[in-house]
Design an enzyme around this catalytic site. Structure first.
Site, mmCIF file in Angstrom:
data_model
loop_
_atom_site.group_PDB
_atom_site.id
_atom_site.type_symbol
_atom_site.label_atom_id
_atom_site.label_comp_id
_atom_site.label_asym_id
_atom_site.label_seq_id
_atom_site.Cartn_x
_atom_site.Cartn_y
_atom_site.Cartn_z
ATOM 1 N N GLY A 1 -4.266 -1.586 -11.506
ATOM 2 C CA GLY A 1 -5.400 -0.694 -11.747
ATOM 3 C C GLY A 1 -5.163 0.692 -11.195
ATOM 4 N N GLY A 2 -4.626 0.774 -9.965
ATOM 5 C CA GLY A 2 -4.360 2.074 -9.362
ATOM 6 C C GLY A 2 -3.306 2.854 -10.129
ATOM 7 N N GLU B 1 -5.528 3.084 -2.929
ATOM 8 C CA GLU B 1 -5.038 2.050 -2.007
ATOM 9 C C GLU B 1 -4.820 0.809 -2.854
ATOM 10 O OE1 GLU B 1 -5.103 -1.267 -0.474
ATOM 11 O OE2 GLU B 1 -7.050 -0.848 0.431
ATOM 12 N N GLY C 1 -7.926 -1.156 -4.899
ATOM 13 C CA GLY C 1 -7.806 -2.314 -5.767
ATOM 14 C C GLY C 1 -6.364 -2.707 -5.988
ATOM 15 N N SER C 2 -6.085 -3.218 -7.164
ATOM 16 C CA SER C 2 -4.760 -3.735 -7.474
ATOM 17 C C SER C 2 -3.779 -2.618 -7.784
ATOM 18 C CB SER C 2 -4.836 -4.670 -8.685
ATOM 19 O OG SER C 2 -5.148 -3.926 -9.862
ATOM 20 N N CYS D 1 -6.999 -6.428 2.212
ATOM 21 C CA CYS D 1 -5.788 -5.680 1.862
ATOM 22 C C CYS D 1 -4.781 -5.682 3.005
ATOM 23 C CB CYS D 1 -6.133 -4.260 1.454
ATOM 24 S SG CYS D 1 -7.343 -3.458 2.514
ATOM 25 N N GLU E 1 2.953 -8.511 -3.276
ATOM 26 C CA GLU E 1 1.694 -9.103 -2.825
ATOM 27 C C GLU E 1 1.191 -10.184 -3.776
ATOM 28 O OE1 GLU E 1 -2.725 -7.596 -1.389
ATOM 29 O OE2 GLU E 1 -1.779 -6.595 -3.089
ATOM 30 N N LYS F 1 -17.928 4.763 -9.979
ATOM 31 C CA LYS F 1 -17.798 3.667 -10.948
ATOM 32 C C LYS F 1 -17.950 2.362 -10.162
ATOM 33 C CE LYS F 1 -16.124 0.988 -14.329
ATOM 34 N NZ LYS F 1 -15.888 -0.240 -13.538
#
Length: 515
Positions: A237-238, A257, A233-234, A294, A380, A176
């Site tokens: 989202g994860g 991650e 990603g964020s 990151c 974060e 994706k």
């Protein structure tokens, strides 16, 4: 530029969807002209079905041929030349030099896994020849859904570490693309597909889907023939993908991650010796890539407030330039994060001048008690900001370390005497992070056999893996035991004669010998 606004499902272009989106040039603050079509559920299903069919063949492809495939991908990406880095720069705002380095890292990752396959011992072959006769090795999981990252349009994207590790393991991939850089994703995907064809890989070993909405990703995550998900990603989202994957009738692993504040501990002796120099190095690490790594050092802890290091940071931050972030959405989230920290009680220690459509570096400050009372202050904020926490004594320092969430990295700066006196801090941080640094800075992740880019929740899920380095391959395989098999049914890795010449654990001892 050729029309690239469609899905690449194996060797077929597909443009069934009616919904479109555009990439955005953050440097010029303008929408790029070519529309990309969102993948439909039917297209997603076709891509996964094709990948599942290809897996039945690809999982049996000998390691040497899979290595040749990975090498061909690396060569194809290099052959894209300046078109690739120019396209990536237009879509991300990243400078050409940074993207040229990232391209080299991407091809280096592919070659690292090609070398791993050529050497062959990664399968962890184990043979206990007795009664019963028991033999074990790693086999690939199946179809992997890879989600490209926003901040690394090459190295953590279409042909990034997740795809390289999955293909090396013998899995097929449906990727994706991140909607921030669809043109770049398309170019890299064409290199992968060309390499697959030139090396005789089955159609469907790789496919690329586009989508700016969450529906495309959720459709992929829910597909019953998907075996695992890799995401960078964020946290939001994860976690959404993780929740979807665990609620399926047959749950699948999600290797996500999801970010980290990467705390840096500065001990008293080294601050006295090198305070000013450390301040300059810290600010360079903090603002590198406009803080969009990151491993950005988003939190630092010092013994007390009054020292040369903090004073130098406070004076120097005003000279740091504002920078262009990857997308307007990321910039908006960064600015909201700074505001929320201030609303929660953080004070501004220093900041760079404001600039339109750009992110200004910030240093903020809270007390140790504030951090202990409100751990959400230590979450974060993706971008060029860092939060300073004052620790008034050793026990408070250790309390702060124990209270940390899981991290990708944790760093300690200290003299030899500092480190000897604070040995317990290393032990605490070992339980909190996937990588611990001494007298360095966390930005920049070496791609080698020993690297770990992962950590306890919420940095990654699960904590037992890494998304960088050759051991990333183990996320996409599982051990299988063959008991009392006739010789003619055993895979080459487990045959008595050891035809591949790999290291194996024979009755408890590592050896390349035949049995």
């Amino acid at each position: 530029m050729n029309e690239t606004g469609s899905q690449l499902i194996g060797n077929t272009r597909s443009a069934e969807g009616q919904h479109t989106f555009h990439a955005f040039d953050p440097q010029r603050q303008q929408t790029l002209p070519l529309p990309f079509r969102e993948a439909t559920q039917h297209e997603t299903d076709r891509a996964v079905q094709l990948a599942a069919a290809a897996f039945t063949t690809y999982k049996k492809v000998p390691p040497a041929r899979r290595a040749a495939f990975l090498q061909a991908i690396a060569e194809g990406i290099t052959a894209l030349g300046e078109e690739l880095v120019n396209t990536a720069s237009a879509e991300s705002g990243l400078p050409l030099a940074r993207l040229q380095g990232e391209r080299d890292r991407t091809t280096g990752q592919l070659r690292l896994f090609a070398g791993l396959l050529t050497e062959g011992s990664w399968v962890n072959a184990r043979i206990d020849a007795g009664t019963p006769d028991v033999r074990q090795m790693q086999i690939p999981l199946g179809v992997i859904g890879v989600f490209g990252a926003s901040n690394f349009p090459l190295a953590f994207s279409v042909a990034g570490g997740d795809t390289a590790a999955a293909l090396a393991a013998g899995c097929t991939v449906v990727c994706k693309a991140h909607p921030a850089h669809p043109h770049t994703s398309h170019l890299v995907a064409t290199a992968i597909l060309a390499a697959a064809n030139s090396t005789g890989m089955p159609e469907g070993v790789f496919s690329l889907l586009h989508g700016a909405s969450i529906e495309t990703g959720q459709q992929l995550a829910k597909h019953p023939q998907l075996s695992a998900i890799a995401f960078t990603g964020s946290f939001r989202g994860g976690k959404a993908l993780y929740d979807t994957a665990t609620r399926r009738p047959v749950p699948i692993p999600v290797f996500a991650e999801m970010g980290s504040v990467n705390p840096v501990f500065f001990l008293p002796g080294i601050l006295q010796e090198k305070g000013e120099a450390l301040a300059a190095q810290f600010l360079q690490s903090l603002t590198m890539g406009v803080g969009q790594f990151c491993t950005n050092p988003g939190l630092f802890i010092t013994p007390g407030a009054g020292n040369t290091f903090v004073d130098t940071l406070q004076k120097s931050i005003a000279a740091m330039p504002a920078g262009c972030m990857l997308t307007p959405g990321i910039l908006d989230a960064y600015q909201k994060g700074i505001h929320q920290l201030q609303q929660a009680g953080a004070t501004v220690l220093g900041k760079a001048p404001e600039a339109a459509h750009q992110a200004s570096p910030y240093l903020l400050q809270i007390s140790a008690q504030q951090a202990l009372d409100n751990p959400s202050l230590c979450h974060e904020v993706f971008g060029p900001s860092s939060l300073h926490i004052r620790a008034d004594n050793r026990e408070e320092l250790y309390q702060l370390a124990r209270g940390l969430e899981g991290q990708l990295t944790a760093t300690i700066h200290g003299t030899e005497e500092d480190l000897r006196q604070h040995a317990e801090l290393v032990d605490i941080l070992r339980e909190k992070a996937g990588r611990i640094l001494i007298n360095g800075f966390p930005t920049g992740v070496a791609v080698n056999h020993a690297m770990v880019h992962g950590g306890p929740w919420p940095a990654t899920t699960p904590a037992a893996g890494t998304s960088v380095g050759s051991t990333a391959i183990y996320r996409f395989c599982r051990p299988v035991c063959f008991q009392d098999f006739p010789a003619y049914l055993l895979p080459p890795e487990l045959q008595n004669s050891n035809p591949l010449g790999i290291w194996r654990l024979l009755n408890g001892w590592f050896s390349k010998d035949a049995l």
